[in-house]
Design an enzyme around this catalytic site. Sequence first.
Site, PDB file in Angstrom:
ATOM      1  N   HIS A   1      40.323  32.502  30.406  1.00 38.75           N
ATOM      2  CA  HIS A   1      39.978  33.936  30.505  1.00 38.75           C
ATOM      3  C   HIS A   1      39.165  34.446  29.301  1.00 38.75           C
ATOM      4  O   HIS A   1      37.995  34.706  29.446  1.00 38.75           O
ATOM      5  CB  HIS A   1      41.203  34.832  30.740  1.00 38.75           C
ATOM      6  CG  HIS A   1      41.944  34.536  31.993  1.00 38.75           C
ATOM      7  ND1 HIS A   1      41.327  34.514  33.219  1.00 38.75           N
ATOM      8  CD2 HIS A   1      43.255  34.225  32.222  1.00 38.75           C
ATOM      9  CE1 HIS A   1      42.213  34.215  34.147  1.00 38.75           C
ATOM     10  NE2 HIS A   1      43.388  34.028  33.570  1.00 38.75           N
TER      11      HIS A   1
ATOM     12  N   ASP B   1      41.750  30.052  40.125  1.00 36.82           N
ATOM     13  CA  ASP B   1      42.888  30.826  39.635  1.00 36.82           C
ATOM     14  C   ASP B   1      43.851  31.252  40.743  1.00 36.82           C
ATOM     15  O   ASP B   1      44.613  30.424  41.234  1.00 36.82           O
ATOM     16  CB  ASP B   1      42.350  32.020  38.829  1.00 36.82           C
ATOM     17  CG  ASP B   1      43.403  32.634  37.921  1.00 36.82           C
ATOM     18  OD1 ASP B   1      44.574  32.212  37.985  1.00 36.82           O
ATOM     19  OD2 ASP B   1      43.069  33.548  37.137  1.00 36.82           O
TER      20      ASP B   1
END
Lengths: 434, 434
Positions: free
Chosen positions: A269, A320
């Site tokens: 991220h 994800d």
Amino acid sequence: MAETRIIEADLTWTGDGFARGVQVAVGDDGRIEQVGALGVPPTERLEKRALLPGMVSAHSHAFQIGLRGMGERFPGGAGSFWTWRDAMYGLVELMDAKRLRRLCLRAFREMLSQGITTTGEFHYLRHDVSRAGFAFDEVILDAAAEAGVRLCLLCSHYSQGGFGKPLLGGQVRFASGDVEAYWKQLDHLSTRIDAHTQSLGASVHSLRAATLEELALVHTESKRRGMVFHIHIEEQRREIQQCIDAHDAAPMALLCERLEIDERFTAVHCTHTDPTEMERFIEMGGRVCICPLTEANLGDGVADVPGILGSEGRICIGTDSNARICMAEELRWLEYVQRLSGEERGVVTDDAGRLAPALIRVGATEGAAALGVESGAIEAGLHADFFTLDLDHPTLAECDDESLAEAWLLGSDGGAVAETCVGGRWVWRRGESP
Amino acid sequence: MAETRIIEADLTWTGDGFARGVQVAVGDDGRIEQVGALGVPPTERLEKRALLPGMVSAHSHAFQIGLRGMGERFPGGAGSFWTWRDAMYGLVELMDAKRLRRLCLRAFREMLSQGITTTGEFHYLRHDVSRAGFAFDEVILDAAAEAGVRLCLLCSHYSQGGFGKPLLGGQVRFASGDVEAYWKQLDHLSTRIDAHTQSLGASVHSLRAATLEELALVHTESKRRGMVFHIHIEEQRREIQQCIDAHDAAPMALLCERLEIDERFTAVHCTHTDPTEMERFIEMGGRVCICPLTEANLGDGVADVPGILGSEGRICIGTDSNARICMAEELRWLEYVQRLSGEERGVVTDDAGRLAPALIRVGATEGAAALGVESGAIEAGLHADFFTLDLDHPTLAECDDESLAEAWLLGSDGGAVAETCVGGRWVWRRGESP
């Protein structure tokens, strides 16, 4: 050469563009032996096809596909990452081995249908209801083997429910025990994996889910073993503030101070990472995994991709939450989000200013490197992990060899993927049910 | 009822959610006669299907599909809207009627495959090489009829190559003549259209492409005729500055000062519109068309969607450059771009905080209203313009009736669209070539 197959598509991706007349020799060990104009008749002539290296989802939580379309109602006004996490915890509490296996199979098959040949499963949901052993670890291994996708299982160390807080509710299903127990289970798994298509990696879920001592111990041991190491980092502003409150430093600053980061380290991220700390992390060799569709769905914010690339940082992609699985969409929005925020075009480009070679590198080569998997390009010695595009697909009509890659990346989707090959085996074909 | 067909899918979109047991009676005029539990055996029982109102691309330049995958190399560093425009002008100079027809057919068929039943063609490329008549107007009409898509042809007035500048190069193919010639051609076209599936609208390309006098004349006449009126506005900061330099006011301010805006007026883009001027425009009844994929590709910037919706502004969607045609992707990124920039989830929601009813309203109902087309919902009196989702599609597996709409909008694409119906006629089915 008795056991060698020669695959030849109309077009083959070289890393630099598409070329014609390229033959790919694949050995019976599932690896590429040779690539080029080999001057032999192909065993498999793939007509009206372009051959590309298999894409890699370097960060996936397969079970979260069970949330698709859910957690999207906001009766109390706007929602956040944290309201979504409540929905995810609800799914966790209902999970049993049968359902987990079904969800994983569904996610892995959908990945294959999109040209994704390897998934990095960032695996923190370790326990079935009974919490005996780490029953869910083997569910993931078995589902990946059944689907045919290559797997790097990144087992997560997870020992606390927030900075200095005990595990609560569904979080007890994440408990990895102490660091010794963590490695003991990895030793066990190393005897269970299919070495041809499966590997193990280490991870600590996040700084909020482990102590700094545990973080250092798990990372040091992963280095000693030559394993890749992944961690969630700085996706949400709130977790950065909590970390500063607990440790007097932001997560990325702590990583860089406490750990000997190298190219086996992937930070997932980095949405709100301070530019100076990011530069330091990149200089040490660290990699960044961006998850465009999930970060957009969760309203995380916009990562500083130009800054990362400007420091020669290496970016890979994760699907994800798997709320949507589409590698072309992930890659174009990696670029598009930056175009919207910077009001300029051409952010993720190679040295010649070309988009497609840079995006395919991000989607395939860098993802494989982040997982320590020998794939991500069509080159001798690497796994024969490929997918093909159907040159007759309506979305690619009238493309020439020069614009095909950009046409797929920006103008199409998995609908143009015709078949997918992992380790020399065609494991998915359009129109065939599994 | 001899000529009435009864269509019944497993699930039918009511505007508020999916319902079971809903029958849709379609008359031989291609309009919906009745909707509900009609208690008669269906003529067409659509098994494993969900029926939704046809989506509307309220702003399209079909021919630009010819640029798909092109204009995406940036050897001199970053590109911009203006470098892209150079590529588009290059395509324009090569265009002849045969190529235009082929590109339009391709774009319209791809729209149908994505559940788009109506396109608003913002049509400024009016002339073939010879520049005799407005030859390309009829090419668009014919291609739409052949593909089977419903068309609102928004012929553009285009008389200058920038504020106070003559038409140059490829721009001469855009020339509409004076305002009298503009309306004369619309009168001619009104005798040429297929009234069942085609209609005409007015447009001025942009403030840079016409004088203020022409703008007022074209808009006033369009109101007198009860026609919709569309204009490109404030997509790029540079054109706003040029307008201020030329007219001492920004484009949106000029529109609000000079024109009697009402609900037939659609401003396309509004990426950089001043919030106060936007509020004034909305109060007068004006509509906004956002083109998420194109605006992202062109690096335009982020429109103030929360501000527009907060003023009760009505938003519709355009596929614009058609570099990618996917209504689910347009709609999710309308929401996602705002989530990323505002770091909150749930921007485009209905009064109950639900995403799907709001997004489907934007994609279908508001698009139809912006084009003055009687469609955009499954309701008696409207055109029978529908598409279906395949409930067996892998991306929609395990969805319940409550999460299906969000699962498609956020987690799927045109691959789940099974068939598309325009005016009661099934004009596209997956797996069938045109």
